[in-house]
Design a protein around this motif. Structure first.
Motif, PDB file in Angstrom:
ATOM      1  N   ALA A  77      49.410  45.928  36.216  1.00 12.69           N
ATOM      2  CA  ALA A  77      49.145  47.320  35.843  1.00 12.69           C
ATOM      3  C   ALA A  77      48.364  48.042  36.937  1.00 12.69           C
ATOM      4  O   ALA A  77      48.582  49.225  37.199  1.00 12.69           O
ATOM      5  CB  ALA A  77      48.373  47.362  34.523  1.00 12.69           C
ATOM      6  N   VAL A  78      47.454  47.331  37.583  1.00 14.11           N
ATOM      7  CA  VAL A  78      46.642  47.893  38.664  1.00 14.11           C
ATOM      8  C   VAL A  78      47.290  47.566  40.002  1.00 14.11           C
ATOM      9  O   VAL A  78      47.667  46.418  40.251  1.00 14.11           O
ATOM     10  CB  VAL A  78      45.211  47.330  38.640  1.00 14.11           C
ATOM     11  CG1 VAL A  78      44.385  47.890  39.789  1.00 14.11           C
ATOM     12  CG2 VAL A  78      44.539  47.631  37.309  1.00 14.11           C
ATOM     13  N   GLN A  79      47.440  48.553  40.850  1.00 10.64           N
ATOM     14  CA  GLN A  79      48.003  48.328  42.181  1.00 10.64           C
ATOM     15  C   GLN A  79      46.890  47.957  43.152  1.00 10.64           C
ATOM     16  O   GLN A  79      45.969  48.756  43.371  1.00 10.64           O
ATOM     17  CB  GLN A  79      48.710  49.588  42.684  1.00 10.64           C
ATOM     18  CG  GLN A  79      49.918  49.995  41.872  1.00 10.64           C
ATOM     19  CD  GLN A  79      50.603  51.204  42.486  1.00 10.64           C
ATOM     20  OE1 GLN A  79      50.722  51.333  43.701  1.00 10.64           O
ATOM     21  NE2 GLN A  79      51.041  52.115  41.630  1.00 10.64           N
ATOM     22  N   ILE A 102      50.533  36.307  44.235  1.00 12.90           N
ATOM     23  CA  ILE A 102      49.459  36.607  43.284  1.00 12.90           C
ATOM     24  C   ILE A 102      49.656  37.981  42.646  1.00 12.90           C
ATOM     25  O   ILE A 102      49.352  38.171  41.466  1.00 12.90           O
ATOM     26  CB  ILE A 102      48.085  36.521  43.978  1.00 12.90           C
ATOM     27  CG1 ILE A 102      47.827  35.074  44.443  1.00 12.90           C
ATOM     28  CG2 ILE A 102      46.963  36.939  43.016  1.00 12.90           C
ATOM     29  CD1 ILE A 102      46.622  34.942  45.369  1.00 12.90           C
ATOM     30  N   GLY A 103      50.180  38.951  43.424  1.00 14.57           N
ATOM     31  CA  GLY A 103      50.450  40.250  42.825  1.00 14.57           C
ATOM     32  C   GLY A 103      50.070  41.476  43.628  1.00 14.57           C
ATOM     33  O   GLY A 103      50.102  42.587  43.105  1.00 14.57           O
ATOM     34  N   MET A 240      42.950  36.151  49.014  1.00 15.47           N
ATOM     35  CA  MET A 240      43.497  35.452  47.841  1.00 15.47           C
ATOM     36  C   MET A 240      42.449  35.318  46.747  1.00 15.47           C
ATOM     37  O   MET A 240      42.746  35.510  45.563  1.00 15.47           O
ATOM     38  CB  MET A 240      44.028  34.082  48.257  1.00 15.47           C
ATOM     39  CG  MET A 240      45.310  34.132  49.060  1.00 15.47           C
ATOM     40  SD  MET A 240      45.884  32.493  49.513  1.00 15.47           S
ATOM     41  CE  MET A 240      45.348  32.400  51.207  1.00 15.47           C
ATOM     42  N   VAL A 241      41.210  35.015  47.137  1.00 16.40           N
ATOM     43  CA  VAL A 241      40.129  34.888  46.156  1.00 16.40           C
ATOM     44  C   VAL A 241      39.854  36.241  45.513  1.00 16.40           C
ATOM     45  O   VAL A 241      39.722  36.360  44.288  1.00 16.40           O
ATOM     46  CB  VAL A 241      38.856  34.332  46.827  1.00 16.40           C
ATOM     47  CG1 VAL A 241      37.661  34.432  45.873  1.00 16.40           C
ATOM     48  CG2 VAL A 241      39.071  32.880  47.244  1.00 16.40           C
ATOM     49  N   GLY A 242      39.779  37.290  46.326  1.00 17.19           N
ATOM     50  CA  GLY A 242      39.522  38.619  45.795  1.00 17.19           C
ATOM     51  C   GLY A 242      40.607  39.074  44.832  1.00 17.19           C
ATOM     52  O   GLY A 242      40.323  39.605  43.754  1.00 17.19           O
ATOM     53  N   LEU A 243      41.864  38.858  45.207  1.00 16.66           N
ATOM     54  CA  LEU A 243      42.989  39.219  44.345  1.00 16.66           C
ATOM     55  C   LEU A 243      42.930  38.473  43.019  1.00 16.66           C
ATOM     56  O   LEU A 243      43.111  39.052  41.945  1.00 16.66           O
ATOM     57  CB  LEU A 243      44.312  38.887  45.044  1.00 16.66           C
ATOM     58  CG  LEU A 243      44.893  39.915  45.996  1.00 16.66           C
ATOM     59  CD1 LEU A 243      46.069  39.306  46.749  1.00 16.66           C
ATOM     60  CD2 LEU A 243      45.341  41.154  45.247  1.00 16.66           C
ATOM     61  N   THR A 244      42.700  37.170  43.101  1.00 13.67           N
ATOM     62  CA  THR A 244      42.681  36.346  41.893  1.00 13.67           C
ATOM     63  C   THR A 244      41.557  36.781  40.954  1.00 13.67           C
ATOM     64  O   THR A 244      41.755  36.899  39.737  1.00 13.67           O
ATOM     65  CB  THR A 244      42.521  34.865  42.255  1.00 13.67           C
ATOM     66  OG1 THR A 244      43.580  34.475  43.136  1.00 13.67           O
ATOM     67  CG2 THR A 244      42.577  33.982  41.020  1.00 13.67           C
TER      68      THR A 244
END
Length: 255
Positions: A77-79, A102-103, A240-244
């Motif tokens: 939902a969030v870009q 991850i997205g 990757m950590v921030g995204l997750t």
């Protein structure tokens, strides 16, 4: 089921057929050994995704009929836009591949004060094209509905200007001793800045990190510096950590 992102013009609405050609057609025939009657999923990466059945095989060209229209609900939902200072070697490929899985919605490579990679304008277009291909392949593997866009290389000043396009702009800083990412996310959620359709710009520095001057410049244009924890992460790990963390806190990872 194998998935392919195709240009919208390869979807024939009148005949309810799809043409798969080029690298995708070659992959389907030569690598996947497709046969007439096999089914795959095709997406235009915008607003249509279908399950199709192969009806014709030609040299590097596959014709398939639409069997079923599929819902498009695999996107967050969030870009989240990941801005990554250009790292050494093939680390940028890792950031794009794993970030796509991850997205992440978009990638913005940039040059900063401590970037050690030598910029070569002659190789820029070819390199960006390769990164975009990696994003496409990762999106297909992850069964995403859209392929993240990989933008061209930004200067530091150009990157700072992108903060105005985001609802939230965070810059990861290993010396930040006040604001952790987790409470920053929760504050943004409470303020209504991480709802559906909102944009987050997450900035990660090079191997040597950001200078204090760069952090000051970023904060002056609206960025907020955040820490990813007490341990120092490699540059390709930080995104990757921030995204997750972000997707977990916003309920995109089974929360």
């Amino acid at each position: 089921m194998q998935r392919y992102f195709l240009p919208p013009e390869q979807f024939q609405q009148a005949t309810q057929t799809v043409t798969i050609e080029g690298d995708d057609g070659h992959h389907l025939q030569r690598v996947m050994r497709a046969q007439i009657g096999d089914e795959v999923i095709c997406s235009n990466g915008v607003n249509r995704e279908v399950r199709v059945r192969i009806t014709e095989l030609d040299k590097g060209r596959v014709i398939a009929e639409v069997v079923e229209e599929l819902p498009m609900h695999a996107e967050a939902a969030v870009q989240v836009w990941v801005a990554q200072s250009l790292p050494k070697g093939d680390k940028m490929e890792t950031v794009i591949q794993k970030g796509t899985e991850i997205g992440a919605a978009r990638f913005l490579p940039f040059l900063s004060e401590r970037t050690v990679v030598q910029y070569d304008a002659k190789k820029e277009a070819k390199r960006t094209e390769r990164w975009q291909k990696i994003a496409k392949e990762a999106a297909e593997q992850a069964h995403r509905n859209r392929v993240p866009e990989v933008e061209g290389l930004h200067t530091w000043k150009q990157l700072l200007q992108r903060a105005k396009e985001a609802d939230v702009a965070w810059i990861c800083y290993e010396k930040e001793d006040g604001q952790q990412l987790k409470p920053a996310i929760r504050d943004a959620v409470a303020a209504g800045k991480l709802g559906s359709g909102k944009k987050v710009l997450l900035v990660v520095g090079p191997e040597g990190g950001f200078s204090e001057q760069e952090i000051q410049q970023a904060e002056e244009v609206g960025f907020r510096s955040v820490s990813l924890g007490a341990r120092i992460l490699r540059t390709e790990t930080a995104a990757m950590v921030g995204l997750t963390c972000l997707f977990y806190e916003t309920g995109e990872m089974g929360g």
